[in-house]
Design a protein around this motif. Sequence first.
Motif, PDB file in Angstrom:
ATOM      1  N   LEU A 223     -27.262  28.274 -38.946  1.00 40.26           N
ATOM      2  CA  LEU A 223     -26.963  28.997 -37.548  1.00 40.26           C
ATOM      3  C   LEU A 223     -25.348  29.552 -37.847  1.00 40.26           C
ATOM      4  CD1 LEU A 223     -27.968  26.168 -35.061  1.00 40.26           C
ATOM      5  CD2 LEU A 223     -29.204  28.786 -35.121  1.00 40.26           C
TER       6      LEU A 223
ATOM      7  N   TYR B 143     -22.775  31.415 -35.787  1.00 37.70           N
ATOM      8  CA  TYR B 143     -22.678  30.955 -34.880  1.00 37.70           C
ATOM      9  C   TYR B 143     -21.319  29.739 -34.810  1.00 37.70           C
ATOM     10  CZ  TYR B 143     -27.191  32.034 -32.335  1.00 37.70           C
ATOM     11  OH  TYR B 143     -28.142  33.038 -31.785  1.00 37.70           O
TER      12      TYR B 143
ATOM     13  N   ALA C 253     -32.897  33.325 -33.358  1.00 34.01           N
ATOM     14  CA  ALA C 253     -31.190  32.956 -33.684  1.00 34.01           C
ATOM     15  C   ALA C 253     -30.710  34.267 -34.235  1.00 34.01           C
ATOM     16  CB  ALA C 253     -31.230  31.891 -34.103  1.00 34.01           C
TER      17      ALA C 253
END
Length: 286
Positions: free
Chosen positions: A66, A71, A274
Amino acid sequence: MNGKPLPRRRSLLTAALGAAAAVSLPARAAAAEAQDRRIPPAGIGMHLYTMRTPLAADYAGTLATLAEIGYATVGVSGRFGNTPAQIRGWADAADLRIVLEHVSYDTVAGAGLPQALADVRTLGGRWIVVPSLPSALHSPAGFREAARVFNRAGAAARDAGLKLLFHNHGGDHATVDGEVLFDILLNETDPHLLGFELDLYWAVKGGADPRDLFLGHPGRFPALHVKDMAPDGGFADVGSGVLDFPRMFGAADTGGVRQWLVEHDSPADPFATARNSYRYLSTVRY
């Protein structure tokens, strides 16, 4: 056709062009600026319920991926047998900041609250979030009981240096016996003691307008679940569905939004979701 409607259309077009020409340059600049805001990179996060399948297999590796996608933050939902300290260590190693954890209503309402607050502090979070209310409370009387619990628990969270939030679902926006249930929480809790992690999908699904909520209740929505809706009403990767996020985000500052957390309840490929969702949130303008 007698030819009379044509001058009418011409006159309307002329009037419209004249009105457009009359708009001042400062007004045009302001309008352009209003469409050029972007989400701060530090505000783009992932709610980890989306990633529950890979987390169960490799928690640390999932967090690292991630972070590689871009992120900056995550919201914890499920520890999969790991301790708060372990999860915090993996997040720190990935350069991810944990901003919140979901904790059940029964825990927040009961004797488990002090430990839950301590765990959120260990994780490094700033918000403890109740993800839903028990079905037995889905009535005006039940929501008023929850409001009293939230005021008490919110005071304890404040004393611990945290803030209590509530996460909505579609049924929370229903009208029961002439009252909108969600309005009871908005109106009968202390804004200093309870905020909201607004799930945009579930708000719309339940008949609410997130923009109106932001404008009508300034500062009460520090975190969002940015979840998109497919044309058939199901879930979609953020930016690929039908929800008008730029319109909602235009009032986000008034609503107090600090975190835009991606969520998809049933992703076919969590990492593809994602990536797709991050790409949208990192480029959207409003």
